[in-house]
Design a protein around this motif. Structure first.
Motif, PDB file in Angstrom:
ATOM      1  N   ARG A   1       0.878  -1.181   0.000  1.00 53.30           N
ATOM      2  CA  ARG A   1       0.000   0.000   0.000  1.00 53.30           C
ATOM      3  C   ARG A   1       0.910   1.224   0.000  1.00 53.30           C
ATOM      4  NH1 ARG A   1      -5.260  -0.196  -0.902  1.00 53.30           N
ATOM      5  NH2 ARG A   1      -5.609   1.552   0.520  1.00 53.30           N
ATOM      6  N   PRO A   2       1.630   1.463  -1.092  1.00 50.92           N
ATOM      7  CA  PRO A   2       2.606   2.563  -1.083  1.00 50.92           C
ATOM      8  C   PRO A   2       1.941   3.922  -0.891  1.00 50.92           C
ATOM      9  CG  PRO A   2       2.311   1.692  -3.311  1.00 50.92           C
ATOM     10  CD  PRO A   2       1.557   0.787  -2.398  1.00 50.92           C
ATOM     11  N   THR A   3       2.676   4.804  -0.273  1.00 54.60           N
ATOM     12  CA  THR A   3       2.198   6.184  -0.114  1.00 54.60           C
ATOM     13  C   THR A   3       2.725   7.010  -1.289  1.00 54.60           C
ATOM     14  OG1 THR A   3       4.157   6.889   1.095  1.00 54.60           O
ATOM     15  CG2 THR A   3       2.354   5.956   2.397  1.00 54.60           C
ATOM     16  N   ASN A   4       2.198   8.224  -1.407  1.00 57.21           N
ATOM     17  CA  ASN A   4       2.700   9.135  -2.446  1.00 57.21           C
ATOM     18  C   ASN A   4       4.203   9.348  -2.299  1.00 57.21           C
ATOM     19  OD1 ASN A   4       0.140   9.719  -3.671  1.00 57.21           O
ATOM     20  ND2 ASN A   4      -0.365  10.938  -1.855  1.00 57.21           N
ATOM     21  N   GLY A   5       4.629   9.534  -1.049  1.00 56.49           N
ATOM     22  CA  GLY A   5       6.046   9.793  -0.789  1.00 56.49           C
ATOM     23  C   GLY A   5       6.929   8.616  -1.162  1.00 56.49           C
TER      24      GLY A   5
ATOM     25  N   LEU B   1       6.809   6.771  -3.685  1.00 52.09           N
ATOM     26  CA  LEU B   1       7.181   6.795  -5.105  1.00 52.09           C
ATOM     27  C   LEU B   1       8.557   7.451  -5.257  1.00 52.09           C
ATOM     28  CD1 LEU B   1       3.946   7.870  -7.034  1.00 52.09           C
ATOM     29  CD2 LEU B   1       5.013   5.609  -7.004  1.00 52.09           C
ATOM     30  N   GLU B   2       8.750   8.490  -4.462  1.00 48.12           N
ATOM     31  CA  GLU B   2       9.977   9.267  -4.566  1.00 48.12           C
ATOM     32  C   GLU B   2      11.152   8.562  -3.895  1.00 48.12           C
ATOM     33  OE1 GLU B   2      11.100  13.836  -3.555  1.00 48.12           O
ATOM     34  OE2 GLU B   2       9.011  13.216  -3.273  1.00 48.12           O
TER      35      GLU B   2
ATOM     36  N   ARG C   1      -5.920   1.255 -11.614  1.00 44.55           N
ATOM     37  CA  ARG C   1      -6.226   2.081 -10.431  1.00 44.55           C
ATOM     38  C   ARG C   1      -5.285   1.786  -9.275  1.00 44.55           C
ATOM     39  NH1 ARG C   1     -11.061   4.637 -11.116  1.00 44.55           N
ATOM     40  NH2 ARG C   1     -11.310   5.116  -8.916  1.00 44.55           N
ATOM     41  N   ALA C   2      -4.574   0.638  -9.357  1.00 43.59           N
ATOM     42  CA  ALA C   2      -3.672   0.263  -8.260  1.00 43.59           C
ATOM     43  C   ALA C   2      -2.311   0.947  -8.389  1.00 43.59           C
ATOM     44  CB  ALA C   2      -3.491  -1.251  -8.236  1.00 43.59           C
ATOM     45  N   GLY C   3      -2.105   1.660  -9.490  1.00 34.71           N
ATOM     46  CA  GLY C   3      -0.858   2.433  -9.603  1.00 34.71           C
ATOM     47  C   GLY C   3       0.305   1.714 -10.263  1.00 34.71           C
TER      48      GLY C   3
ATOM     49  N   LEU D   1       2.740   4.020 -12.090  1.00 35.38           N
ATOM     50  CA  LEU D   1       3.635   4.853 -11.282  1.00 35.38           C
ATOM     51  C   LEU D   1       4.670   4.017 -10.526  1.00 35.38           C
ATOM     52  CD1 LEU D   1       0.719   7.073 -10.117  1.00 35.38           C
ATOM     53  CD2 LEU D   1       2.739   7.981 -11.317  1.00 35.38           C
ATOM     54  N   VAL D   2       4.225   2.861  -9.994  1.00 32.38           N
ATOM     55  CA  VAL D   2       5.140   2.015  -9.210  1.00 32.38           C
ATOM     56  C   VAL D   2       6.217   1.398 -10.109  1.00 32.38           C
ATOM     57  CG1 VAL D   2       5.263  -0.094  -7.787  1.00 32.38           C
ATOM     58  CG2 VAL D   2       3.456   1.588  -7.384  1.00 32.38           C
ATOM     59  N   SER D   3       5.889   1.182 -11.381  1.00 33.51           N
ATOM     60  CA  SER D   3       6.884   0.606 -12.300  1.00 33.51           C
ATOM     61  C   SER D   3       7.811   1.679 -12.858  1.00 33.51           C
ATOM     62  CB  SER D   3       6.174  -0.098 -13.463  1.00 33.51           C
ATOM     63  OG  SER D   3       5.502   0.855 -14.286  1.00 33.51           O
TER      64      SER D   3
ATOM     65  N   TYR E   1       8.629   5.095 -11.178  1.00 33.19           N
ATOM     66  CA  TYR E   1       9.383   6.013 -10.307  1.00 33.19           C
ATOM     67  C   TYR E   1      10.652   5.407  -9.685  1.00 33.19           C
ATOM     68  CZ  TYR E   1       6.892  10.447 -10.406  1.00 33.19           C
ATOM     69  OH  TYR E   1       6.404  11.675 -10.770  1.00 33.19           O
ATOM     70  N   PRO E   2      10.565   4.215  -9.077  1.00 35.25           N
ATOM     71  CA  PRO E   2      11.791   3.665  -8.474  1.00 35.25           C
ATOM     72  C   PRO E   2      12.845   3.312  -9.537  1.00 35.25           C
ATOM     73  CG  PRO E   2       9.832   2.603  -7.569  1.00 35.25           C
ATOM     74  CD  PRO E   2       9.394   3.376  -8.782  1.00 35.25           C
TER      75      PRO E   2
END
Lengths: 754, 165
Positions: free
Chosen positions: B56-60, B62-63, B88-90, B93-95, B97-98
């Motif tokens: 359940r990652p937070t916005n932060g 991602l960074e 919708r699970a992101g 973004l998760v793939s 940003y890191p």
């Protein structure tokens, strides 16, 4: 020809010199690397040509049905919950975009040539919004306040050290990044922060699917993904020509685009987005909050309700191009940059010389003429020499040299109308052009007439031509650079020699075949020896040869944009050859640029049946020899390469247009069969390109384009071989030793003729 | 050559690491493939993320996260691509940003080539779906020479889950 024209030539030469010095090395390295990548990638795909044909047909169909596709797309985008706007021009587009962006402080952008075209950054800045380019190359250009120099590599002209200096300077860094990895990390961090803070993301689109409203965005860096997914408002900007009917239609384009651009099978990221997308909008101002809504289970693709999407499609001259029979093809362009990478001139100067307001390379001729107008196209139109190396490179089979020829014709005619020379009565010159045509173009375009006179008065003409005052006048009046050796006219033409000799040595009733050796302007009046060698070679292989006087092919006028004159020549030559073709005679051509006229450009001038007949009966001389050998003619009848009086080792530069027609293979095969050891150059074009290298403002560029040949062949004592006249002249100038036509290396001596 | 063999060869040409595993060992394989702080998107079909991956990652996150673990809907054997849905699970973004991306893919979800992939995507896109065909790590040549890891991940690791024998 006024003092102003001479000044223009000197100024242009100086500008080219400066750009070559400052940007040439980086451009050359990058373009050649991409070009080699493209070739390797194409060879790895057996169905490559089928893909090109399909892509071409799809584009023809899509542009044909563009109005209907726009309406279909309008419905798709609305059904998805987005907004479609068709902008008439740049101002219209910018007005809409500024409104859509609203009160955002920054807009983060991924690379889009179309937003360069409409100069949206200026419009945003004027509205108090900061545009931030996130493609690393675009960002460099933005920081340096320059224009992109290449369709896919906007900062291709910059060396790493320059970029390091730029960053150190702009950001006032005590310990600036230096290596490519450090520079990239620095940019990623700087730009990452800007992306996280931004409210609006702007992207281009490589393709837009009418049936679904899907955008295809092809990138390597990942910034388009980031820009679109991180912000809650996505504005996509693309030319109206980017629409394809269905998702399935994307396939050939995606297979071709990256391969054509860089040689990659696919770029790192092919985003297929049907916005607004389902991805949650991250709120970096609330770092502790969950990215995903409480009930987010990862399923479903319903749009995130925070997201807003605008698709702005730009007309800006495109719909008029669609109505223009000659420029329409430009709209099939997928902006891969292959025409630039495969272009000898571009490899030397890049897009800051070979380009207009926005677009660069060969296809820019069409884009800039259609979008900005002929004034802008005229700035760089000369840089296309018609060498045609971009033709097999283009993934959608656009005849880029033809577009540039047509644009040149339009520029000529407009200039002629305004010329001081317009008082000369039409019809005085041996061409079909308006009276006020540029003298330099007319001088080259009417070379056939000049050569005929030069040959009639050869001793005097040759002495005069190379006399100092005449060379000075030639440079002043028609722009022929005095550093070039002029062709020497022969006292006895090939046709005269053949008559004096008593025609063919192979009687018709003993001959296997009956062939015309075409006395093209150069072979007939300047380099007669290669014509004689062609006659002797064919006779040795059992061919009854004829060398009748025939009209010129029209290549020189075509190269100058004198399309009406070239077309007249096509009709004349066809008329003169038709009966020979009907009698079953082959037409054998020594000069590749003339054969390319007959096999390619004549399709635009002659009736389809006439074109097919003439093209089908015409052969390049070594191609013909190859065919004779394949059909059982004895190779022993030719002079072998292991004859001790000859150098067995050859350095062969294939003519650019012959290479486009895949003819160099025949030359190579025949020379090898004759026992020669052949090293072939992979330089796309020698740089002379017909008359281009003779022109004062382009002399230095043409020498620079030939530089790879010096690197390749300079250190060998191999015999230089080139089929093209201008390649031979250029090799001689570059390496200071004469080049032979391949047929001269296999021809038996005259005494041995039967 | 089997589709799977082709896929493995393509990945190797792209310098993408790969672990072949089974549904039972999938979580361990993922744990081995992550570096540093890892965030992830829940997997489907009974595949589980290891406890070391925050699902359940937070916005932060991602960074700050070093690794992002996501499912991949399918892979393209001929080229070594994986398809990542904009869900919708992101996943997008998760793939992205890191600096390291771990993509979890079932071997049953391999398609042979781009043409097949487009055919498979047609209905999804017509239904309003979005995603990215990701081929190797992000890269740029704009800084003077080729650098892997531009705006997106510089390292990609594929977990190929083979049906239980």
């Amino acid at each position: 020809m006024s003092r102003a024209d001479r000044g223009d030539r000197a100024e242009r030469a100086a500008r080219i010199r400066n750009v070559m010095r400052e940007e040439g090395d980086a451009v050359a390295r990058n373009t050649r690397e991409h070009n080699a990548g493209r070739k390797a990638a194409a060879e790895n795909v057996p169905e490559y040509e089928d893909l090109r044909t399909r892509a071409r047909e799809l584009k023809e169909h899509a542009i044909e049905n563009l109005p209907e596709l726009i309406e279909e797309l309008r419905e798709s985008v609305a059904a998805n919950g987005g907004h479609l706007y068709i902008a008439d021009d740049a101002a219209d587009a910018n007005r809409y975009i500024v409104e859509a962006v609203g009160d955002a402080d920054t807009v983060v952008k991924s690379k889009s040539m179309t937003t360069e075209e409409i100069e949206v950054n200026d419009a945003l800045a004027a509205a108090g919004v900061e545009p931030v380019e996130t493609d690393l190359g675009e960002w460099v250009i933005q920081l340096a306040d320059e224009a992109p120099s290449h369709l896919i590599g906007p900062a291709m002209h910059k060396e790493r050290a320059e970029i390091a200096e730029l960053f150190a300077d702009v950001f006032d860094l005590a310990e600036p990044p230096e290596t490519a990895a450090e520079l990239t990390a620095f940019a990623r961090e700087k730009l990452g922060k800007r992306i996280r803070e931004a409210d609006v993301g702007m992207t281009g689109a490589n393709f837009v699917v009418a049936e679904s409203g899907t955008l295809a965005i092809v990138t390597n860096e990942g910034n388009a993904r980031k820009v679109a997914a991180t912000t809650d408002t996505h504005v996509a900007v693309a030319g109206v020509e980017k629409i394809v009917p269905t998702v399935e239609d994307l396939q050939p384009f995606l297979e071709l685009l990256s391969r054509s651009g860089t040689g990659q099978e696919l770029s790192a990221y092919t985003s297929l987005l049907t916005p607004p997308v389902a991805s949650p909008v991250p709120d970096f101002d609330a770092p502790a909050e969950s990215l995903v809504d409480g009930n987010g289970d990862g399923s479903g693709v319903a749009a995130d309700s925070d997201r807003e999407f605008h698709l702005v499609l730009i007309d800006n001259g495109r719909l008029a191009m669609r109505e223009d029979d000659e420029l329409r093809e430009t709209l099939y362009c997928v902006r891969c940059g292959a025409c630039a990478n495969s272009c000898g001139n571009f490899q030397s100067v890049g897009g800051h010389v070979f380009g207009g307001e926005t677009y660069t390379g060969g296809i820019a001729g069409g884009w800039e003429a259609g979008i900005e107008g002929l004034d802008v196209a005229a700035e760089f139109n000369d840089l296309c020499t018609g060498c045609s190396r971009c033709v097999p490179a283009c993934p959608v089979q656009i005849d880029i040299p033809w577009i540039n020829t047509v644009v040149r014709d339009r520029i000529n005619r407009r200039k002629a109308d305004a010329s001081d020379f317009a008082f000369l009565p039409d019809g005085l010159a041996p061409d079909a052009e308006p009276a006020g045509l540029d003298l330099g173009k007319r001088f080259v375009g009417d070379f056939a007439t000049l050569a005929e006179w030069g040959h009639r008065t050869a001793p005097l003409a040759n002495r005069l031509a190379n006399a100092g005052p005449v060379r000075a006048a030639l440079e002043r009046v028609v722009g022929i650079d005095r550093r070039r050796d002029l062709p020497e006219f022969a006292s006895e033409s090939l046709v005269e020699w053949f008559d004096r000799r008593g025609g063919s040595r192979v009687p018709i009733d003993e001959a296997d075949r009956d062939a015309i050796v075409y006395p093209d302007t150069y072979t007939n009046y300047v380099d007669v020896e290669r014509g004689k060698a062609a006659v002797r070679t064919l006779e040795a292989l059992g061919v009854h040869v004829r060398v009748p006087p025939l009209p010129p092919s029209g290549r020189p006028p075509l190269s100058q944009g004198m399309v009406a004159t070239a077309e007249e020549r096509a009709h004349d030559l066809y008329a003169a050859l038709a009966e020979h073709v009907d009698a079953g005679r082959d037409v054998v051509v020594v000069e590749p640029s003339d054969l390319a006229m007959i096999r390619s450009e004549y399709e635009r001038f002659l009736e389809p049946d006439s074109f097919e007949r003439l093209a089908g009966a015409s052969y390049e001389v070594l191609e013909y020899v190859y065919g004779l050998l394949e059909n059982g003619a004895p190779i022993d009848a030719l002079t072998p390469g292991d004859d001790s009086t000859r150098n067995r080792e050859l350095a062969y530069h294939p003519h650019c247009q012959a290479r486009t027609l895949d003819l160099e293979e025949y030359t190579l095969a025949v020379l090898e069969r004759a026992g020669y050891d052949v090293r072939t150059s992979d330089t796309e074009c020698c740089g002379m390109a017909g008359s281009f290298g003779y022109k004062a403002e382009y002399y230095e560029l043409s020498i620079d384009v030939g530089e790879p040949l010096v690197e390749d062949f300079g250190g060998t004592d191999r015999t230089l071989v080139a089929s093209g006249t201008s390649c031979g002249e250029q090799l001689d100038a570059l390496l200071d030793r004469p080049a032979r036509h391949p047929v001269e290396l296999i021809a038996p001596p005259e005494s041995a003729s039967r | 050559m089997s589709t799977e063999t082709t896929f493995l060869e393509s990945l190797s040409e792209l310098d993408v690491e790969v672990t072949r595993t089974t549904p039972d060992s999938c979580a361990d394989a993922i744990a081995d493939a992550t570096v540093g702080e890892a965030i992830g998107v829940p997997l489907q079909d009974g595949l589980a993320l290891p406890p070391s991956v925050a699902d359940r990652p937070t916005n932060g996150d991602l960074e700050t996260a070093d690794t992002g673990v996501t499912p991949a809907a399918f892979g393209i054997a001929e080229i070594g691509s994986v398809h990542l849905e904009s869900d919708r699970a992101g996943t997008e973004l998760v793939s992205l940003y890191p600096r390291r991306h771990v993509a979890v893919l079932r071997d049953a979800d391999l398609v042979p080539d781009v043409a097949t992939a487009i055919d498979r995507l047609g209905p999804d896109l017509r239904a309003g779906g979005s995603g990215v065909v990701a081929t190797g790590p992000s890269a740029t040549a704009d800084m003077g020479s080729l650098v892997v890891g531009a705006h997106g991940p510089g390292e990609v690791h594929v977990i190929l889950v083979e049906a239980g024998q």
